[in-house]
Design an enzyme around this catalytic site. Structure first.
Site, PDB file in Angstrom:
ATOM      1  N   HIS A 372       0.777  -1.360  -0.288  1.00 39.91           N
ATOM      2  CA  HIS A 372       0.078   0.181   0.097  1.00 39.91           C
ATOM      3  C   HIS A 372       0.641   1.292  -0.114  1.00 39.91           C
ATOM      4  O   HIS A 372       0.358   2.387   0.238  1.00 39.91           O
ATOM      5  CB  HIS A 372      -0.852   0.577   1.919  1.00 39.91           C
ATOM      6  CG  HIS A 372      -2.152  -1.225   1.491  1.00 39.91           C
ATOM      7  ND1 HIS A 372      -3.076  -0.706   0.695  1.00 39.91           N
ATOM      8  CD2 HIS A 372      -1.951  -2.198   1.789  1.00 39.91           C
ATOM      9  CE1 HIS A 372      -4.445  -1.608   1.065  1.00 39.91           C
ATOM     10  NE2 HIS A 372      -3.485  -2.337   1.035  1.00 39.91           N
ATOM     11  N   LYS A 563      -8.793  14.362   4.269  1.00 37.04           N
ATOM     12  CA  LYS A 563      -7.422  13.244   3.896  1.00 37.04           C
ATOM     13  C   LYS A 563      -6.759  13.511   5.131  1.00 37.04           C
ATOM     14  O   LYS A 563      -6.353  14.750   6.264  1.00 37.04           O
ATOM     15  CB  LYS A 563      -6.817  13.036   2.794  1.00 37.04           C
ATOM     16  CG  LYS A 563      -6.238  13.934   2.340  1.00 37.04           C
ATOM     17  CD  LYS A 563      -5.272  13.869   1.210  1.00 37.04           C
ATOM     18  CE  LYS A 563      -6.544  14.114  -0.075  1.00 37.04           C
ATOM     19  NZ  LYS A 563      -6.797  12.971  -1.317  1.00 37.04           N
ATOM     20  N   ARG A 564      -5.922  12.470   5.789  1.00 39.24           N
ATOM     21  CA  ARG A 564      -4.968  12.595   6.922  1.00 39.24           C
ATOM     22  C   ARG A 564      -3.712  13.921   6.403  1.00 39.24           C
ATOM     23  O   ARG A 564      -3.630  13.538   4.728  1.00 39.24           O
ATOM     24  CB  ARG A 564      -3.603  10.944   6.825  1.00 39.24           C
ATOM     25  CG  ARG A 564      -4.455  10.513   7.257  1.00 39.24           C
ATOM     26  CD  ARG A 564      -4.793  10.749   8.650  1.00 39.24           C
ATOM     27  NE  ARG A 564      -3.590  10.627   9.929  1.00 39.24           N
ATOM     28  CZ  ARG A 564      -3.455   9.663  10.682  1.00 39.24           C
ATOM     29  NH1 ARG A 564      -3.820   8.742  10.786  1.00 39.24           N
ATOM     30  NH2 ARG A 564      -2.074   9.711  11.452  1.00 39.24           N
ATOM     31  N   LYS A 569       0.652  14.575   1.344  1.00 37.68           N
ATOM     32  CA  LYS A 569      -0.493  15.662   0.098  1.00 37.68           C
ATOM     33  C   LYS A 569      -0.618  16.485  -0.096  1.00 37.68           C
ATOM     34  O   LYS A 569      -2.298  17.039  -0.441  1.00 37.68           O
ATOM     35  CB  LYS A 569      -1.395  14.534   1.384  1.00 37.68           C
ATOM     36  CG  LYS A 569      -2.108  13.081   1.265  1.00 37.68           C
ATOM     37  CD  LYS A 569      -2.558  12.309   2.304  1.00 37.68           C
ATOM     38  CE  LYS A 569      -2.468  11.448   2.450  1.00 37.68           C
ATOM     39  NZ  LYS A 569      -2.942  10.051   1.574  1.00 37.68           N
ATOM     40  N   THR A 671      -8.503   6.826  -1.895  1.00 44.81           N
ATOM     41  CA  THR A 671      -9.780   6.151  -1.764  1.00 44.81           C
ATOM     42  C   THR A 671     -10.881   7.377  -2.148  1.00 44.81           C
ATOM     43  O   THR A 671     -11.939   7.452  -2.586  1.00 44.81           O
ATOM     44  CB  THR A 671     -10.166   4.738  -1.124  1.00 44.81           C
ATOM     45  OG1 THR A 671      -9.785   5.040   0.090  1.00 44.81           O
ATOM     46  CG2 THR A 671      -9.604   3.704  -1.568  1.00 44.81           C
ATOM     47  N   LYS A 675     -14.503   8.509  -3.442  1.00 45.65           N
ATOM     48  CA  LYS A 675     -16.388   8.891  -3.264  1.00 45.65           C
ATOM     49  C   LYS A 675     -16.508  10.352  -3.565  1.00 45.65           C
ATOM     50  O   LYS A 675     -17.417  10.166  -4.216  1.00 45.65           O
ATOM     51  CB  LYS A 675     -15.783   9.111  -1.128  1.00 45.65           C
ATOM     52  CG  LYS A 675     -15.127   7.677  -0.798  1.00 45.65           C
ATOM     53  CD  LYS A 675     -14.884   7.630   0.454  1.00 45.65           C
ATOM     54  CE  LYS A 675     -14.450   6.662   1.501  1.00 45.65           C
ATOM     55  NZ  LYS A 675     -13.412   7.075   1.927  1.00 45.65           N
TER      56      LYS A 675
HETATM   57  C1  CR1 Z   1      -2.400   4.809   0.662  1.00 41.47           C
HETATM   58  O1  CR1 Z   1      -1.303   5.426   1.761  1.00 41.47           O
HETATM   59  C2  CR1 Z   1      -4.369   3.877  -0.366  1.00 41.47           C
HETATM   60  C3  CR1 Z   1      -4.454   2.936   0.820  1.00 41.47           C
HETATM   61  C4  CR1 Z   1      -5.407   2.323   0.725  1.00 41.47           C
HETATM   62  C5  CR1 Z   1      -2.169   3.514   1.578  1.00 41.47           C
HETATM   63  C6  CR1 Z   1      -3.279   5.085   0.279  1.00 41.47           C
HETATM   64  O2  CR1 Z   1      -3.529   6.161  -0.722  1.00 41.47           O
HETATM   65  O3  CR1 Z   1      -5.449   4.316  -0.232  1.00 41.47           O
HETATM   66  O4  CR1 Z   1      -3.262   2.672   1.911  1.00 41.47           O
HETATM   67  N1  CR1 Z   1      -1.149   3.070   2.325  1.00 41.47           N
HETATM   68  O5  CR1 Z   1      -4.876   0.788  -0.292  1.00 41.47           O
HETATM   69  C7  CR1 Z   1      -1.022   2.848   3.916  1.00 41.47           C
HETATM   70  O6  CR1 Z   1      -2.123   3.467   4.178  1.00 41.47           O
HETATM   71  C8  CR1 Z   1       0.288   1.884   5.149  1.00 41.47           C
HETATM   72  O7  CR1 Z   1       0.504   2.318   3.020  1.00 41.47           O
END
Ligand code: CR1
Length: 837
Positions: A372, A563-564, A569, A671, A675
């Site tokens: 991820h 988002k975080r 970002k 994601t 949305k």
């Molecule tokens: C990513 O930063 C992705 C999600 C789900 C995150 C984000 O871009 O949509 O995973 N990765 O796949 C993450 O949390 C530890 O890595």
């Protein structure tokens, strides 16, 4: 045979626990309040009523849940096992009502009992058992698995405290402990009878048994008990109810007792506290976890509980361990559960005496790994020291896996010592450690990234050596989101409008949204679309007023970034745009500017200083701009506190513009981007993660893209990137940076934002300076486009119409066919009256 046929004849199942007519539901509500909660109707709190309603709904899941569990255990049925350290399911009640098809009936029943469903729904504390996208993805996947009737169990950790609650105090983030369990959790059922024991620490002893067999015994320093808590995950309008099984750590009584018998009562209590600490709190990400022993314990704990649970049920069903991988497909959600690989080896080889080679084949056939993130700081490594202390046997097994693996590499690439160093599971620098992504790759039969670009980069960078070895193991599966929660539940106005025009099959076949395309040309439909958006904006404006005291203009463009908070970002790039608009207004007060409301929300990791400063920057800029009479209604900046699933739900439906502005190559997928577009927001975004695929799907004319591409950034980097140059060449950028430096937004304090400014001017690792102009120009196009209402709405409709492929149902179908080799299993329910037949 179904579960119901096993119900002992003596137990009568009343229709109070199954009936779905309004009178039965009302009776059940009153009954649960009185008998389960012990409250008379006049002495009950709202929370009591919420709990009574939750039990009423849970009762109505029970028959399906038990039938599903029973069927899924059958040896011939292959089950998906999702291992994830994080889950962010959001509140269950509304979702379960929707999936059961009981929303309206229960709403009415509750109303006839003198209550308001929305008020009761608001009582639920959501399980914040994750940080962000990764945990939310796990929850969307659980929803899709159940809806597609795929047998599945999600295993994870029952953190007593989830992700902290965020408050904004004097503009800064404050972290408050998330006591999500304090008012009771009606959705979980503890299963102490299924407890397992997990060993930690100590040492190993090797010996040869009577038959000459080499054996290793692990003598632990400590043992903890894992208690499972099960939560039902119902699919949408199907009988399948899967299980989310979360483990809580406790002290094993026998262990307690032995200390107790030696007279050390307080010692025994200490042990109990130490054991229970294990699942006390979720670690926030974006902070170095280097050396956090407790985190490694958590990872090992839940993974060991899960695998022991699987082996036990498999053997109890008469299954054979050689066939373990035919019964279970185990997915590793990032490397957090990667220790499952040596753990399954240990259980098979040490505890069940399966020969190594066979155990290794079973293990590789069982596991698949999803990556991820490519961010170097997020790639997990565990030092050999720490691993050896906590999991001495696993370290030995990892070393043996590595030895055998490197031997294969050597045979394939003789005379290439470098290759072996590159591929070794063990890194030497900066200290000896296990590269968990490598361990996950070696132990899995499939490895996937979460968006096309991310999967390509994964193959070219982080896992390049493994891709060269086994290209056939690699694939891409682009993320998706569940349209049930992220449209039907959270945007009922739009859902109704869509259903009225194209029917309701889109809820489970999201591609059907395509049928909306021709309607984009229909002025009447466009007007209806616009009034839905306006109503959603009105509702969000009301919440903004309640939560922040800021009055926003619902005719303005709602420009949203939620988002975080993270430098990659680039929330601060968004802020540079805001400051630029403000500067223009100050320079020319009568400027004809398209009014915007900038909405931010998101948590920063408690230890991530720069991210917390970005929050302060947003609130500081807001404090000045929102109060400046010269600005009036034209610009507003809002920071909505405590972003989570609950608070996110009303945001997506109200957005006009979705900000997806990460540095190219850094956001694996995203994601939130899905949305927003699904709910008809237009995106301004970089060519990063799933943005690229969204743009392709909705059409480049309906997507505002800007910024350098991945290859362009690496070129810049290799040419010796100098961020100051951009400042020198752009007067507006220069002025924006100067505003920040001057202390203008910090009541004259020039120090406050210095760390941010310095980082931008000196190294700017996320290329804000390089992307600024392109972003600014793109935002200008957005404003121009917003002026033409008809074409904006047309584009909004086309975004929704073309987002069908971003359903998590599509992602799960791809995993099912390409990775897990699992099928749907419809669940038959026999009416109770026939269960004796
Ligand atoms: C990513 O930063 C992705 C999600 C789900 C995150 C984000 O871009 O949509 O995973 N990765 O796949 C993450 O949390 C530890 O890595």
């Amino acid at each position: 045979m179904t579960a119901s046929s096993q119900i002992p004849p003596a137990i009568q199942i009343e229709d109070d626990r199954t009936g779905v007519t309004i009178p039965t539901l009302r009776r059940a509500l009153a009954d649960n309040l009185y008998y389960v909660l012990g409250k008379p109707p006049d002495g009950a709190t709202l929370n009591d009523y919420y709990l009574a309603l939750a039990y009423t709904v849970r009762d109505r899941l029970m028959q399906r849940w038990m039938a599903s569990t029973h069927t899924h255990r059958l040896p011939t049925i292959k089950q998906v096992i999702y291992l994830s350290a994080e889950y962010l399911p959001g509140p269950h009640l509304g979702n379960n009502l929707m999936n059961l098809g009981l929303y309206e009936t229960v709403q009415q029943a509750v109303a006839e009992s003198g209550l308001d469903l929305a008020t009761l729904l608001a009582c639920e504390e959501e399980p914040g058992l994750g940080n962000g996208g990764l945990g939310r993805l796990a929850a969307c996947f659980m929803d899709s698995l159940a809806t597609l009737e795929i047998p599945a169990i999600g295993y994870g950790i029952r953190y007593e405290f989830g992700i902290f609650d965020q408050e904004i105090r004097e503009g800064w983030q404050a972290e408050i402990t998330d006591k999500w369990l304090q008012s009771g959790n009606p959705w979980e059922i503890a299963r102490p009878e299924d407890a397992v024991f997990v060993k930690l620490g100590g040492h190993t002893e090797a010996s040869t048994d009577e038959t000459g067999c080499y054996q290793v015994r692990w003598i632990p320093h400590q043992t903890v008990k894992g208690i499972p808590y099960d939560t039902p995950i119902p699919g949408y309008r199907v009988n399948t109810v899967n299980t989310l099984r979360l483990w809580k750590a406790e002290a094993p009584e026998s262990f307690d007792l032995s200390v107790f018998n030696h007279g050390d009562y307080y010692g025994a209590v200490d042990q109990k506290v130490i054991s229970e600490n294990l699942t006390k709190v979720l670690y926030p990400n974006d902070e170095p976890i280097q050396g956090k022993q407790l985190r490694l314990k958590q990872q090992y704990f839940f993974v060991s509980c899960a695998l022991q649970d699987l082996i036990r049920t498999h053997l109890a069903q008469g299954g054979r361990l050689e066939r373990f991988h035919e019964k279970f497909a185990v997915q590793l959600n990032d490397t957090h559960p990667a220790i499952a690989i040596p753990e399954l080896m240990r259980l098979l080889v040490d505890d069940h005496h399966v020969p190594w080679d066979l155990a290794w084949t079973i293990t590789q056939q069982t596991f698949a790994y999803t990556n991820h993130t490519l961010l170097p700081e997020a790639l997990e490594v565990w030092s050999l020291d720490l691993l050896g202390q906590l999991l001495p046997r696993h370290l030995e097994i990892i070393m043996e896996i590595n030895r055998r693996f490197l031997e294969d590499v050597r045979l394939k690439f003789p005379d290439n010592g470098e290759k072996m160093g590159q591929l070794s599971l063990i890194a030497d620098q900066p200290f000896r450690s296990v590269r968990m992504a490598y361990l996950a790759s070696v132990g899995s039969h499939a490895i996937n990234g979460v968006a096309a670009l991310h999967s390509q980069l994964l193959q070219k960078t982080v896992l390049r050596g493994f891709y060269d070895l086994w290209p056939e193991k690699f694939l891409n599966i682009t993320n998706g989101v569940t349209p049930r929660r992220w449209m039907l539940l959270s945007n009922p106005r739009l859902a109704q409008l869509i259903t009225r025009r194209i029917g309701d099959r889109w809820i489970i076949h999201l591609q059907d949204l395509r049928d909306l395309e021709p309607l984009a040309e229909d002025p009447e439909f466009r007007a209806a679309w616009r009034s839905v958006k306006q109503a959603n904006k009105q509702a969000l404006a009301q919440r903004i007023l309640e939560r922040t005291g800021i009055q926003v203009n619902v005719e303005s463009l709602f420009d949203v970034q939620v988002k975080r908070i993270h430098e990659y970002k680039r929330q601060h790039l968004n802020v540079l745009h805001i400051i630029t608009l403000y500067n223009r207004l100050k320079q020319n007060p009568s400027l004809d500017l398209v009014p915007r409301t900038f909405i931010f929300a998101g948590k920063a990791a408690p230890g991530y200083v720069q991210a917390k400063l970005i929050i302060r920057l947003i609130t500081a800029v807001g404090e000045v701009i929102n109060r400046d009479p010269a600005v009036g209604d034209r610009l507003k900046v809002v920071f909505l506190p405590d972003y989570n699933v609950t608070n996110g739900q009303p945001i997506y439906p109200a957005a006009d513009l979705s900000e997806q502005i990460s540095t190219a190559g850094k956001e694996a997928s995203g994601t939130g981007n899905m949305k927003f577009a699904l709910n008809g927001a237009l995106t301004i975004g970089t060519l990063d993660g799933a943005n690229i695929e969204i743009r392709e799907a909705v059409g480049s004319e309906n997507f505002f893209h800007f910024g350098h591409k991945v290859e362009e950034l690496s070129q810049l980097r290799s040419q010796g990137y100098d961020p100051r140059r951009y400042c020198d060449h752009s007067p507006e950028l220069n002025r924006a940076i100067h505003r920040l430096e001057s202390g203008f937004f910090a009541q004259g304090n020039r120090d406050l934002f210095r760390p941010l400014v310095q980082s931008l001017l000196n190294d700017d690792p996320y290329f804000l300076m390089a992307d600024y102009l392109s972003y600014l120009n793109c935002q200008e196009q957005v404003s121009q486009a917003f002026l033409n209402e008809a074409t904006w709405i047309r584009r909004s409709i086309l975004n929704t119409a073309r987002m069908g492929e971003f359903s998590s149902d599509r992602s799960i179908r791809e995993y099912a066919h390409q990775v897990w080799q699992v099928q749907s299993v419809p669940i038959n329910l026999q009416p109770y009256s026939q269960s004796e037949a």
